[in-house]
Design a protein around this motif. Structure first.
Motif, PDB file in Angstrom:
ATOM      1  N   ILE A 169     -21.806   3.748 -15.700  1.00 27.02           N
ATOM      2  CA  ILE A 169     -22.503   2.222 -15.965  1.00 27.02           C
ATOM      3  C   ILE A 169     -21.744   1.846 -17.014  1.00 27.02           C
ATOM      4  O   ILE A 169     -22.089   0.146 -16.921  1.00 27.02           O
ATOM      5  CB  ILE A 169     -24.130   2.672 -16.716  1.00 27.02           C
ATOM      6  CG1 ILE A 169     -24.210   3.120 -17.592  1.00 27.02           C
ATOM      7  CG2 ILE A 169     -24.453   3.754 -15.577  1.00 27.02           C
ATOM      8  CD1 ILE A 169     -25.454   3.398 -17.982  1.00 27.02           C
ATOM      9  N   GLY A 170     -20.886   1.909 -18.101  1.00 27.20           N
ATOM     10  CA  GLY A 170     -20.213   0.904 -18.823  1.00 27.20           C
ATOM     11  C   GLY A 170     -20.059   0.117 -18.493  1.00 27.20           C
ATOM     12  O   GLY A 170     -19.792  -1.440 -18.880  1.00 27.20           O
ATOM     13  N   PRO A 171     -18.534   0.192 -18.084  1.00 25.07           N
ATOM     14  CA  PRO A 171     -18.297  -0.798 -17.640  1.00 25.07           C
ATOM     15  C   PRO A 171     -19.175  -1.767 -16.144  1.00 25.07           C
ATOM     16  O   PRO A 171     -18.601  -3.090 -16.346  1.00 25.07           O
ATOM     17  CB  PRO A 171     -16.979  -0.090 -16.300  1.00 25.07           C
ATOM     18  CG  PRO A 171     -16.664   0.552 -17.081  1.00 25.07           C
ATOM     19  CD  PRO A 171     -17.699   1.505 -17.612  1.00 25.07           C
ATOM     20  N   THR A 172     -19.272  -1.141 -15.766  1.00 26.71           N
ATOM     21  CA  THR A 172     -20.500  -1.850 -14.423  1.00 26.71           C
ATOM     22  C   THR A 172     -21.506  -3.197 -15.588  1.00 26.71           C
ATOM     23  O   THR A 172     -21.323  -4.383 -15.489  1.00 26.71           O
ATOM     24  CB  THR A 172     -21.273  -1.118 -13.623  1.00 26.71           C
ATOM     25  OG1 THR A 172     -19.859  -0.777 -12.763  1.00 26.71           O
ATOM     26  CG2 THR A 172     -21.765  -1.723 -12.723  1.00 26.71           C
ATOM     27  N   ALA A 173     -22.420  -2.250 -16.251  1.00 24.82           N
ATOM     28  CA  ALA A 173     -23.054  -2.851 -17.187  1.00 24.82           C
ATOM     29  C   ALA A 173     -22.453  -4.077 -17.793  1.00 24.82           C
ATOM     30  O   ALA A 173     -23.043  -4.907 -18.093  1.00 24.82           O
ATOM     31  CB  ALA A 173     -23.592  -2.350 -18.376  1.00 24.82           C
ATOM     32  N   GLY A 174     -21.337  -3.321 -18.501  1.00 23.50           N
ATOM     33  CA  GLY A 174     -20.747  -4.465 -19.537  1.00 23.50           C
ATOM     34  C   GLY A 174     -19.766  -5.778 -19.056  1.00 23.50           C
ATOM     35  O   GLY A 174     -20.271  -6.808 -19.427  1.00 23.50           O
ATOM     36  N   ASN A 224     -14.851  -1.950 -24.454  1.00 29.33           N
ATOM     37  CA  ASN A 224     -13.131  -1.749 -23.800  1.00 29.33           C
ATOM     38  C   ASN A 224     -13.689  -2.794 -22.693  1.00 29.33           C
ATOM     39  O   ASN A 224     -12.056  -3.510 -22.558  1.00 29.33           O
ATOM     40  CB  ASN A 224     -13.248  -0.180 -22.756  1.00 29.33           C
ATOM     41  CG  ASN A 224     -12.416   0.713 -23.981  1.00 29.33           C
ATOM     42  OD1 ASN A 224     -11.923   0.065 -24.614  1.00 29.33           O
ATOM     43  ND2 ASN A 224     -12.527   1.076 -23.666  1.00 29.33           N
ATOM     44  N   VAL A 225     -14.447  -3.263 -21.522  1.00 27.38           N
ATOM     45  CA  VAL A 225     -14.560  -3.899 -20.277  1.00 27.38           C
ATOM     46  C   VAL A 225     -13.997  -5.734 -21.481  1.00 27.38           C
ATOM     47  O   VAL A 225     -14.006  -6.507 -20.325  1.00 27.38           O
ATOM     48  CB  VAL A 225     -15.743  -4.075 -19.757  1.00 27.38           C
ATOM     49  CG1 VAL A 225     -16.453  -5.323 -19.136  1.00 27.38           C
ATOM     50  CG2 VAL A 225     -15.762  -2.410 -19.323  1.00 27.38           C
ATOM     51  N   ILE A 272      -5.980   0.894 -18.341  1.00 24.95           N
ATOM     52  CA  ILE A 272      -6.827   0.789 -16.430  1.00 24.95           C
ATOM     53  C   ILE A 272      -7.320  -0.260 -17.150  1.00 24.95           C
ATOM     54  O   ILE A 272      -7.217  -1.368 -16.295  1.00 24.95           O
ATOM     55  CB  ILE A 272      -6.602   1.860 -16.034  1.00 24.95           C
ATOM     56  CG1 ILE A 272      -7.795   1.265 -14.538  1.00 24.95           C
ATOM     57  CG2 ILE A 272      -9.061   1.417 -16.993  1.00 24.95           C
ATOM     58  CD1 ILE A 272      -6.366   2.298 -13.729  1.00 24.95           C
ATOM     59  N   THR A 273      -7.073  -1.107 -18.078  1.00 25.82           N
ATOM     60  CA  THR A 273      -8.331  -2.190 -18.693  1.00 25.82           C
ATOM     61  C   THR A 273      -7.323  -3.064 -18.246  1.00 25.82           C
ATOM     62  O   THR A 273      -7.155  -4.270 -17.673  1.00 25.82           O
ATOM     63  CB  THR A 273      -9.229  -2.213 -20.175  1.00 25.82           C
ATOM     64  OG1 THR A 273      -9.803  -1.129 -19.734  1.00 25.82           O
ATOM     65  CG2 THR A 273      -9.332  -3.750 -20.509  1.00 25.82           C
ATOM     66  N   GLN A 274      -6.360  -3.022 -19.034  1.00 24.74           N
ATOM     67  CA  GLN A 274      -4.476  -4.242 -18.938  1.00 24.74           C
ATOM     68  C   GLN A 274      -4.713  -3.899 -17.585  1.00 24.74           C
ATOM     69  O   GLN A 274      -4.153  -5.421 -17.162  1.00 24.74           O
ATOM     70  CB  GLN A 274      -3.678  -3.385 -19.877  1.00 24.74           C
ATOM     71  CG  GLN A 274      -3.917  -3.168 -20.800  1.00 24.74           C
ATOM     72  CD  GLN A 274      -4.081  -3.743 -21.939  1.00 24.74           C
ATOM     73  OE1 GLN A 274      -3.328  -5.022 -21.677  1.00 24.74           O
ATOM     74  NE2 GLN A 274      -5.531  -4.830 -22.318  1.00 24.74           N
ATOM     75  N   ALA A 278      -6.865 -12.575 -30.551  1.00 27.71           N
ATOM     76  CA  ALA A 278      -6.295 -11.574 -31.265  1.00 27.71           C
ATOM     77  C   ALA A 278      -4.945 -10.985 -30.261  1.00 27.71           C
ATOM     78  O   ALA A 278      -5.044 -11.133 -29.038  1.00 27.71           O
ATOM     79  CB  ALA A 278      -7.490 -11.204 -30.668  1.00 27.71           C
ATOM     80  N   SER A 279      -4.794 -10.264 -31.018  1.00 29.36           N
ATOM     81  CA  SER A 279      -3.468  -9.783 -29.973  1.00 29.36           C
ATOM     82  C   SER A 279      -3.596  -8.645 -30.216  1.00 29.36           C
ATOM     83  O   SER A 279      -4.762  -7.955 -29.906  1.00 29.36           O
ATOM     84  CB  SER A 279      -2.170  -9.619 -32.142  1.00 29.36           C
ATOM     85  OG  SER A 279      -2.746  -8.241 -33.359  1.00 29.36           O
ATOM     86  N   PHE A 280      -2.322  -8.107 -29.222  1.00 26.89           N
ATOM     87  CA  PHE A 280      -2.829  -6.506 -28.410  1.00 26.89           C
ATOM     88  C   PHE A 280      -3.412  -5.650 -29.576  1.00 26.89           C
ATOM     89  O   PHE A 280      -3.666  -4.989 -29.421  1.00 26.89           O
ATOM     90  CB  PHE A 280      -1.493  -5.885 -28.304  1.00 26.89           C
ATOM     91  CG  PHE A 280      -1.840  -4.753 -27.349  1.00 26.89           C
ATOM     92  CD1 PHE A 280      -2.082  -4.902 -26.319  1.00 26.89           C
ATOM     93  CD2 PHE A 280      -0.955  -3.619 -28.445  1.00 26.89           C
ATOM     94  CE1 PHE A 280      -1.464  -3.904 -25.473  1.00 26.89           C
ATOM     95  CE2 PHE A 280      -1.071  -2.742 -26.988  1.00 26.89           C
ATOM     96  CZ  PHE A 280      -1.492  -2.962 -25.877  1.00 26.89           C
ATOM     97  N   GLY A 281      -2.648  -6.090 -30.777  1.00 25.87           N
ATOM     98  CA  GLY A 281      -2.438  -4.551 -32.498  1.00 25.87           C
ATOM     99  C   GLY A 281      -4.398  -4.907 -32.596  1.00 25.87           C
ATOM    100  O   GLY A 281      -4.617  -4.156 -32.824  1.00 25.87           O
ATOM    101  N   GLY A 282      -4.897  -6.243 -32.899  1.00 24.87           N
ATOM    102  CA  GLY A 282      -6.385  -6.548 -32.829  1.00 24.87           C
ATOM    103  C   GLY A 282      -6.947  -6.441 -31.277  1.00 24.87           C
ATOM    104  O   GLY A 282      -7.960  -5.594 -32.751  1.00 24.87           O
ATOM    105  N   LEU A 283      -6.763  -5.988 -30.558  1.00 25.72           N
ATOM    106  CA  LEU A 283      -6.918  -5.504 -29.698  1.00 25.72           C
ATOM    107  C   LEU A 283      -7.582  -4.009 -29.727  1.00 25.72           C
ATOM    108  O   LEU A 283      -8.408  -3.354 -29.984  1.00 25.72           O
ATOM    109  CB  LEU A 283      -6.772  -5.819 -28.331  1.00 25.72           C
ATOM    110  CG  LEU A 283      -7.123  -7.671 -27.394  1.00 25.72           C
ATOM    111  CD1 LEU A 283      -6.631  -7.022 -26.349  1.00 25.72           C
ATOM    112  CD2 LEU A 283      -8.602  -7.905 -27.398  1.00 25.72           C
ATOM    113  N   GLN A 284      -6.028  -3.563 -30.007  1.00 26.30           N
ATOM    114  CA  GLN A 284      -6.375  -1.913 -30.888  1.00 26.30           C
ATOM    115  C   GLN A 284      -7.466  -1.767 -31.602  1.00 26.30           C
ATOM    116  O   GLN A 284      -8.105  -0.726 -31.707  1.00 26.30           O
ATOM    117  CB  GLN A 284      -4.724  -1.484 -30.999  1.00 26.30           C
ATOM    118  CG  GLN A 284      -3.902  -1.233 -29.861  1.00 26.30           C
ATOM    119  CD  GLN A 284      -2.756  -0.549 -29.642  1.00 26.30           C
ATOM    120  OE1 GLN A 284      -1.846  -1.420 -30.554  1.00 26.30           O
ATOM    121  NE2 GLN A 284      -2.509   0.578 -29.331  1.00 26.30           N
TER     122      GLN A 284
END
Length: 539
Positions: free
Chosen positions: A166-171, A46-47, A302-304, A58-64
């Motif tokens: 730890i995911g978002p921070t580590a990423g 996600n990060v 929240i990522t966006q 990538a498009s928005f759909g591609g990221l999805q």
């Protein structure tokens, strides 16, 4: 509701070899580490979405699809692998899954275009589906004491919060120092280490009595779940009422109907359908689905927000998201233990209401809203609400199944999470994208081609993440104000989409809260799986 609706076992189930107290808790650590790997992969990716979007155009759909390709195969195969684990050995199936995740992560790390990334994510989802049901099934087989099992399940649910922490921070740290490929490379050593410890510290367990392999049931479950998930993901682009979408929904419903009929008639079903007559099984499963619908949608949005609206770096995003994750890690074990005393119903209802309040506050955020305030409060409330729901709900689900069906029960628990998460990304993402494109599309189309290329326009028309690229691009001073106005409009439009999506989430959470309050027993459930065996023996 009594447990007599569960099919009566012929004999006590096969249990793992007796472990010392130290051995049981060491096995739990390894099992939770395997769960961590599966959950961590989603949070780290996600990060990386903004970096992927910019570098691969990538498009928005591609990221999805980077998120949903993993979810599609994962959700579709959970039930099948849960059944295979019950049949052939949960540890064996989990080890195959760990090895597969490591191998497929190499494919993701070496990917050079979006299609290869999506393919690698889909393959990783296949093997992650072999890991996840086995973790919870082995826990309830290892911990036979009621209180110990509650603590172990609380630790299992808290691990998801730790992964989010730890995911978002580590990423973010990885992306600060390396390319987005690093979020795949990191899986490989982790998976191999967990694989080694699993071999030596986790005992094997499987069902003592098995019938013929339910190949038809496995095939029907795979067809129905994957068709439904695929249709939900693609419907925003194809149109919810398009021929392709309607055909997908109809085909999924038909497959579900045939699956249910087959499972009720076959002698050795992949899923014991009588479990859904138990309110302590079915209603908590619905609560988990809605909780993850809200959580995955919230995380995607929240990522966006953090990177598109606040323009934070990946590492800054990870640090800013820690309150959400810490709330889950702290709240999950506490809620599970509290539910043992006051009952599951009260705790689940309270958790859904807390999530609703958090999501409503999140929907009121504006471009100028400071982080310390509504943003921080909404994250804490969302995290606590999810934690309060998932721990007690999981414990209720797993206490409703016999040990021989632990894998299938765990798979149902996990499938509801993934189905809810996929719906959250697809539906809420579609709501946000629809509002954003409607508001911003005409303004982007009016920009001369010498200021923005067609590809840049396409990206900016679909996602606020395009702001990151626009801010970095040098601009003629004569157009500086127009550029600033456009960026502000893009941010405002995305937040208008967030607001509408938040109302969808609030409505769903409150509706399920009322249903749980009305139909789930309020009396604390003191029965465990072991006591259920005794109840089943009585007339």
């Amino acid at each position: 509701m009594p447990h007599s609706s569960v099919a009566e076992p012929v004999a006590p189930p096969a249990r793992p070899p007796a472990l010392t107290d130290r051995g049981k808790w060491l096995a739990l650590v390894v099992i939770c580490a395997a769960e961590l790997l599966v959950v961590l992969d989603n949070t780290v990716v996600n990060v990386a979405l903004p970096s992927l979007g910019v570098q691969l155009h990538a498009s928005f759909g591609g990221l999805q699809w980077v998120v949903d390709a993993y979810t599609l195969t994962f959700a579709g195969l959970l039930l099948a692998f849960g059944h295979l684990g019950d049949r052939f050995g949960r540890r064996r199936v989990m080890m195959i899954g760990l090895a597969g995740v490591a191998v497929m992560s190499v494919g993701g790390a070496l990917a050079t275009d979006l299609g290869q990334v999506i393919a690698a994510r889909a393959a990783m989802g296949v093997f992650a589906a072999a890991v996840f049901p086995a973790t919870l099934a082995m826990i309830i087989n290892i911990f036979t004491d009621v209180k110990e099992r509650a603590v172990a399940i609380a630790a299992w649910t808290a691990m998801a919060g730790f992964a989010i922490a730890i995911g978002p921070t580590a990423g973010g740290w990885l992306l600060e120092h390396f390319s987005w490929h690093s979020v795949f490379w990191v899986n490989i050593p982790v998976a191999l280490v967990i694989l080694a410890f699993t071999r030596f510290l986790v005992p094997e367990s499987k069902a003592a009595h098995i019938g013929r392999l339910d190949v038809i049931g496995i095939a029907l479950s795979l067809l129905s779940v994957t068709t439904l998930v695929w249709t939900i993901i693609e419907a925003p682009k194809l149109g919810w009422l398009s021929v392709a979408s309607l055909a997908g929904f109809v085909f999924a419903v038909v497959c579900f109907a045939v699956f249910i009929r087959w499972e009720m008639r076959t002698s050795s079903p992949v899923l014991n359908m009588s479990l859904f007559r138990i309110r302590r099984f079915s209603l908590p499963a619905v609560a988990i689905m809605v909780a993850y619908f809200s959580m995955f949608g919230f995380l995607f949005m929240i990522t966006q927000y953090f990177q598109g609206v606040m323009e934070l770096s990946p590492l800054e995003f990870g640090l800013h998201s820690l309150p959400f994750a810490v709330s889950i890690a702290i709240g999950a074990p506490l809620a599970t233990l509290i539910a043992q005393r006051i009952g599951t119903t009260a705790v689940i209802v309270f958790g859904l209401v807390v999530m609703s309040i958090g999501m409503y506050i999140a929907g009121q955020v504006k471009v100028e809203t400071p982080y310390v305030g509504p943003v921080l409060i909404s994250m804490v409330l969302m995290g606590l609400g999810l934690a309060i729901v998932q721990g007690p709900a999981t414990e209720s689900i797993m206490s409703s199944v016999a040990l021989d069906e632990a894998g299938a029960g765990s798979a149902v628990n996990d499938t509801t999470r993934e189905a809810g998460g996929t719906l959250g990304v697809a539906v809420l993402g579609s709501v946000v994208a629809s509002v954003y494109t409607t508001k911003i599309g005409p303004r982007i189309d009016a920009i001369p081609d010498f200021l923005m290329t067609p590809n840049e326009k396409s990206f900016a028309r679909e996602s606020v993440i395009a702001v990151l690229e626009m801010v970095e691009r040098p601009t003629n001073p004569a157009f500086a104000q127009q550029k600033a106005d456009l960026i502000y409009a893009m941010k405002s439009a995305s937040l208008e989409g967030f607001q509408l999506a938040s109302y969808v989430t609030v409505s769903a959470s409150l509706f399920v809260a009322v249903a749980v309050a009305l139909f789930l027993p309020w009396k604390p459930a003191n029965e465990s799986v072991l006591l259920a065996w005794k109840v089943d023996d009585k007339p």
